[in-house]
Design a protein around this motif. Structure first.
Motif, short mmCIF file in Angstrom:
data_model
loop_
_atom_site.label_atom_id
_atom_site.label_comp_id
_atom_site.label_asym_id
_atom_site.label_seq_id
_atom_site.Cartn_x
_atom_site.Cartn_y
_atom_site.Cartn_z
N GLY A 122 53.44 33.69 49.24
CA GLY A 122 53.06 35.10 49.20
C GLY A 122 52.11 35.46 50.32
O GLY A 122 51.72 34.65 51.16
N ASN A 123 51.71 36.71 50.28
CA ASN A 123 51.03 37.35 51.39
C ASN A 123 49.51 37.22 51.30
O ASN A 123 48.80 38.13 51.65
CB ASN A 123 51.45 38.83 51.38
CG ASN A 123 51.06 39.56 52.61
OD1 ASN A 123 50.82 38.95 53.64
ND2 ASN A 123 50.95 40.86 52.50
N ARG A 124 49.03 36.10 50.76
CA ARG A 124 47.58 35.93 50.62
C ARG A 124 47.16 34.59 51.20
O ARG A 124 47.94 33.65 51.25
CB ARG A 124 47.18 35.95 49.14
CG ARG A 124 47.64 37.16 48.40
CD ARG A 124 46.51 38.10 48.18
NE ARG A 124 46.99 39.28 47.47
CZ ARG A 124 46.24 40.33 47.23
NH1 ARG A 124 45.00 40.37 47.64
NH2 ARG A 124 46.72 41.38 46.60
N CYS A 125 45.89 34.54 51.59
CA CYS A 125 45.36 33.29 52.13
C CYS A 125 45.23 32.27 51.00
O CYS A 125 44.77 32.58 49.91
CB CYS A 125 44.00 33.53 52.78
SG CYS A 125 43.29 32.06 53.50
N CYS A 162 39.45 32.06 51.23
CA CYS A 162 39.14 33.43 51.61
C CYS A 162 39.40 34.38 50.44
O CYS A 162 40.54 34.53 50.01
CB CYS A 162 39.96 33.84 52.81
SG CYS A 162 39.82 32.67 54.15
N PHE A 163 38.33 34.97 49.97
CA PHE A 163 38.44 35.94 48.87
C PHE A 163 37.60 37.16 49.21
O PHE A 163 36.64 37.07 49.98
CB PHE A 163 37.94 35.32 47.56
CG PHE A 163 38.89 34.33 46.98
CD1 PHE A 163 39.89 34.73 46.12
CD2 PHE A 163 38.80 32.99 47.32
CE1 PHE A 163 40.79 33.82 45.61
CE2 PHE A 163 39.68 32.07 46.82
CZ PHE A 163 40.69 32.49 45.96
N SER A 178 33.76 40.32 51.91
CA SER A 178 34.29 38.97 51.75
C SER A 178 33.29 38.11 50.99
O SER A 178 32.08 38.28 51.09
CB SER A 178 34.60 38.36 53.11
OG SER A 178 33.45 38.32 53.89
N LEU A 179 33.83 37.20 50.21
CA LEU A 179 32.99 36.33 49.38
C LEU A 179 32.71 35.03 50.12
O LEU A 179 33.52 34.59 50.92
CB LEU A 179 33.71 36.02 48.06
CG LEU A 179 34.02 37.20 47.14
CD1 LEU A 179 34.89 36.73 45.99
CD2 LEU A 179 32.75 37.80 46.60
N LYS A 201 38.95 40.04 38.91
CA LYS A 201 39.03 38.69 39.46
C LYS A 201 38.90 38.77 40.97
O LYS A 201 39.26 39.78 41.57
CB LYS A 201 40.40 38.07 39.12
CG LYS A 201 40.51 37.73 37.65
CD LYS A 201 41.93 37.46 37.26
CE LYS A 201 42.02 37.35 35.75
NZ LYS A 201 43.41 37.28 35.30
N PRO A 202 38.40 37.71 41.61
CA PRO A 202 38.29 37.73 43.08
C PRO A 202 39.67 37.89 43.71
O PRO A 202 40.66 37.35 43.21
CB PRO A 202 37.68 36.37 43.42
CG PRO A 202 37.35 35.71 42.16
CD PRO A 202 37.92 36.47 41.03
N LEU A 203 39.70 38.63 44.81
CA LEU A 203 40.97 38.93 45.44
C LEU A 203 41.17 37.99 46.62
O LEU A 203 40.34 37.94 47.53
CB LEU A 203 40.97 40.38 45.96
CG LEU A 203 40.77 41.46 44.91
CD1 LEU A 203 40.22 42.70 45.55
CD2 LEU A 203 42.09 41.75 44.24
N ALA A 204 42.27 37.26 46.61
CA ALA A 204 42.58 36.41 47.76
C ALA A 204 42.86 37.31 48.96
O ALA A 204 43.47 38.37 48.83
CB ALA A 204 43.78 35.53 47.45
#
Lengths: 586, 231
Positions: A82-85, A89-90, A98-99, A309-312
């Motif tokens: 999918g389109n996430r790291c 990285c969140f 960014s967290l 929830k934290p977002l990637a």
């Protein structure tokens, strides 16, 4: 942007003899929003000899990379995960900063949390801590895995479709249709979270795939497993939904499937009992509910902050661009994510002249308060990026379009702009024979019609005069209660048709030295100049532009109308000389 | 060639840097200016905040490195970022700092130290902005009243809009338009971003400024007005 206003005194005048194609470009028309672009955003196709706007190019992804860790992600990984790291990285679910991975123990020891340095949200608020500071994404996915998974895998597997397919009315309990659901199914449906349901469905489809083949799903088993991978990478269903506006270029992928999931979620939440929800909101208070932005960024669209929830990090792309007409590449960046170099970069800035505006009176810095009914002089500078001298013809309507037209006059509508030669050429020339002094210039002789104001190596300046109209004061209303003059009416926007004719050396593929081969080229396009804002003050106040240099705000908005752009190699002139004169020199 | 001794507001160095006499520059031996950089009045550059080293290693320690054609507007602040590090206890520290003893770790102490700040070429810093980034690439435009958090990394070709607050440790990739509090990437810059963000004036512009009485010609960037004020 309202093109016509009820109760406005004067409708924009239409020349009856003007044909549809030659109609004056109206920067206030709603459609103009889609055809006006800053010059920097425009490309140029050398094969079509035409300007290309972002709407007439075709994007191709060169590489995917994470905007946070700047690692390149292979497209195969993007397809499966999918389109996430998938690293550490969140972004913060509250403020989208960014967290960082921060240790909570003494020294640098664990356990670790994801911490937002902006709003100080941390993953500890949702009760999640990590044992090690690496591969947070995998750890988080493991922690967010619902406990029911164990149940599923331990063998109590019932058909996952049973609560779904028992009756179609089961989806819509709020519709009040009499549903026949057995108590078991009802209970099952209540306790399943979307993730659990997804896992069940996944298991079900995996079974189906091995059993009956994939024919009934309309694709090969490979396609099915790819689709499954897309959904099951890190989170669940709608994880590739984009909230970064249009950067991903990947957000439409699998749109249909996602939509179904989202719809299903929404229906389920409404079915969650409205009263229960109201009670929960009453307990929590509005401060603990999610905002629209926070909610739509999440897969499960939670209503309460505690459920966030934290977002990637969403991946970004580097893209090459092709002309839609001839498919030639216009822009091709280097594939390394961190480099800013381009292998091919055909931008319009290097092909068409740039227009810029300044006040004739250098002490009048204020563009935001043009006195009505008095003449304002501006300098319009045309800068030539080409290596050949160009002949420029400017045409503008005598009155700008809109309910309250300003009167516009370009004192010298036809002139030549020098070639963009080497800077040193000019320096050497200036010592021997200064070319600029030979030509009569308005700066020296005073303002004359048909005389350029000033010129240099590759630029020419002409004077443009405007007389802004007297507008009703803000707050004056017509009989319908609408304001007579909106803020938009106060902005002076002048459409200018720019016609550029030049002769250039013919491109030679064989590399021969046929110097005599010259080609005549022509570009015509509409450009809109933002000259400033009309003041509310009456013209009686003698001190014009009293606000002084502190309010200086350069308004050199020279936008190009992509719509009206035509490039013809030596074609027939569209704007006749007489018309130009009628419009601008009076 | 010795630096020009002019009576004006600005001191010009050999490499063409123009530094206002009214700016506050601390620890100038730890600051490198690449050349043609302009530092306006009331700027603060904290070159004194450098990495904690043993007194013997005095030389070769740069706190702030700025590239060519940079422009620091009035009242902007450059401040190297700092944080507590864990290091083996240095021998030179006379009052021993609080010691963390791991199970099988060497003797560690927590010391506060600064990290060098590196700024590329053609970087514009607007009025009143505070920059604590670890790295700023080339062709970066920071508008006025921004805060760039500690250890932020800003790559090449980035435009940061007015009033943006970038959280510490943020990474901003190339060709980004950043705005908001906290600063997030809101749009992509076009391919021409490099030309648009260049702080060196096009030659015709310099010509105009020197030889023309009438007005500023074109303003790709807010530099011209400031230069105008200087000349």
């Amino acid at each position: 942007m309202s093109p016509t206003k009820p109760g406005a005194p004067a409708a924009p005048e239409e020349d009856p003899d003007e044909s549809e194609e030659e109609e004056t470009f109206d920067p206030r028309a709603p459609r103009s929003n889609f055809s006006l672009f800053p010059l920097e955003n425009l490309l140029y196709c050398e094969d079509c000899k035409q300007i290309r706007c972002p709407r007439c190019v075709h994007d191709e992804i060169v590489c995917f990379f994470c905007p946070n860790c700047l690692f390149e992600v292979p497209s195969s990984t993007v397809k499966t995960d999918g389109n996430r790291c998938t690293r550490n990285c969140f972004s913060c679910p509250i403020c989208f900063a960014s967290l960082v991975v921060a240790p909570t123990g003494g020294g640098q020891a664990g356990p670790y949390i994801l911490l937002c340095n902006h709003c100080l949200w941390s993953s500890a608020e949702m009760g999640i801590e990590f044992e090690k500071p690496t591969s947070i994404a995998a750890q988080l996915a493991e922690k967010l895995k619902p406990p029911a998974l164990a149940k599923v895998t331990s063998g109590s597997f019932t058909s996952p479709l049973s609560p779904l397919s028992a009756s179609s009315e089961g989806y819509f309990p709020s519709m009040g249709a009499p549903t026949i659901i057995t108590p078991d199914d009802e209970e099952d449906k209540r306790e399943l979270s979307p993730e659990e349901r997804f896992i069940k469905l996944k298991a079900h489809y995996a079974q189906q795939k091995t059993g009956a083949g994939a024919d009934e799903y309309g694709g090969s088993p490979g396609a099915l497993s790819r689709l499954m991978g897309l959904y099951s990478g890190l989170g669940s269903g709608s994880r590739s939904r984009s909230f970064g506006r249009g950067i991903g270029g990947f957000s439409n992928m699998g749109g249909k499937g996602k939509l179904e999931w989202a719809e299903w979620d929404a229906v389920k939440e409404i079915g969650d009992d409205g009263e229960e929800l109201v009670e929960k909101i009453r307990e929590a208070g509005f401060s603990r509910t999610t905002s629209k932005e926070q909610r739509i960024a999440q897969n499960h669209q939670p209503r309460f902050i505690q459920d966030l929830k934290p977002l990637a990090a969403l991946l970004r792309t580097k893209r090459s661009k092709r002309c839609r007409a001839c498919r030639h590449i216009l822009v091709k960046p280097e594939s390394k994510p961190t480099t800013i170099r381009f292998r091919i970069k055909l931008v319009a800035m290097n092909y068409i002249p740039a227009l810029s505006i300044s006040r004739l009176d250098p002490t009048a810095f204020n563009y935001a308060a043009l006195t009505p009914l008095s003449t304002h002089q501006f300098l319009l500078t045309i800068t030539n990026p080409l290596f050949d001298p160009i002949n420029v013809t400017l045409a503008t309507p005598a009155k700008t379009p809109g309910s309250y037209p300003s009167t516009v006059t370009i004192l010298c509508p036809t002139f030549e702009v020098g070639a963009n030669t080497d800077v040193w050429d000019e320096a050497l020339q200036t010592t021997a024979n200064p070319p600029t002094t030979a030509i009569k210039k308005g700066r020296k002789t005073g303002m004359l019609i048909g005389t350029v104001w000033d010129l240099g190596r590759n630029w020419t300046t002409v004077v443009i005069e405007i007389v802004p109209p007297l507008l009703p004061l803000p707050g004056e209303l017509d009989e319908d209660g609408n304001e007579l003059a909106t803020e938009d009416d106060r902005l002076v926007q002048v459409p200018v048709s720019v016609r550029v004719v030049y002769e250039t050396d013919l491109e030679r593929d064989d590399g021969g030295l046929g110097k005599e081969a010259k080609e005549k080229r022509e570009h015509t396009y509409w450009s809109v100049l933002g000259l400033g804002r009309i003041s509310e003050k009456m013209p009686t106040t003698a001190t014009e532009d009293a606000a002084g240099p502190s309010a200086a705000r350069p308004m050199s908005l020279a936008s190009i109308a992509g719509k009206g752009v035509t490039g013809r190699g030596g074609a027939v002139e569209e704007i006749s000389g007489s018309k130009v004169n009628r419009h601008s020199v009076r | 060639m010795p630096p020009k001794q002019t009576k004006g507001e600005y001191i010009e160095t050999d490499t063409g840097n123009k530094v206002s006499r009214k700016s506050v520059i601390l620890g100038s031996q730890n600051i490198i200016l690449g050349g043609k950089t302009i530092i306006q009045a009331d700027c603060t550059i904290r070159g004194d905040l450098r990495r904690t080293v043993a007194p013997s290693q005095q030389s070769g320690n740069v706190a702030i490195a700025v590239g060519r054609y940079c422009f620091l507007s009035r009242s902007s602040v450059l401040r190297p970022p700092g944080r507590t590090h864990q290091k083996p206890v240095p021998t030179y520290v006379s009052p021993r700092p609080p010691v963390v003893q791991g199970a099988d770790q060497p003797l560690l102490c927590r010391t506060f130290s600064y990290c060098p700040m590196k700024i590329g070429d053609h970087v514009f810093v607007g009025e009143g902005s505070v920059v604590e980034a670890a790295l700023i690439g080339s062709y970066v435009h920071i508008a006025k009243d921004c805060v760039i958090g500690k250890f932020a990394i800003i790559k090449d070709c980035v435009r940061i809009e007015e009033g943006t607050v970038i959280a510490p440790n943020t990474v901003i990739p190339s060709f980004s338009l950043v705005s908001g509090r906290p600063g997030v990437v809101t749009d992509e810059l076009p391919e021409t971003a490099q030309e648009g963000l260049e702080c060196r004036l096009p030659n015709y512009l310099i010509y105009n400024i020197i030889y023309m009485i009438a007005g500023v010609q074109t303003l790709t960037i807010g530099v011209v007005k400031n230069i105008y004020r200087m000349i």
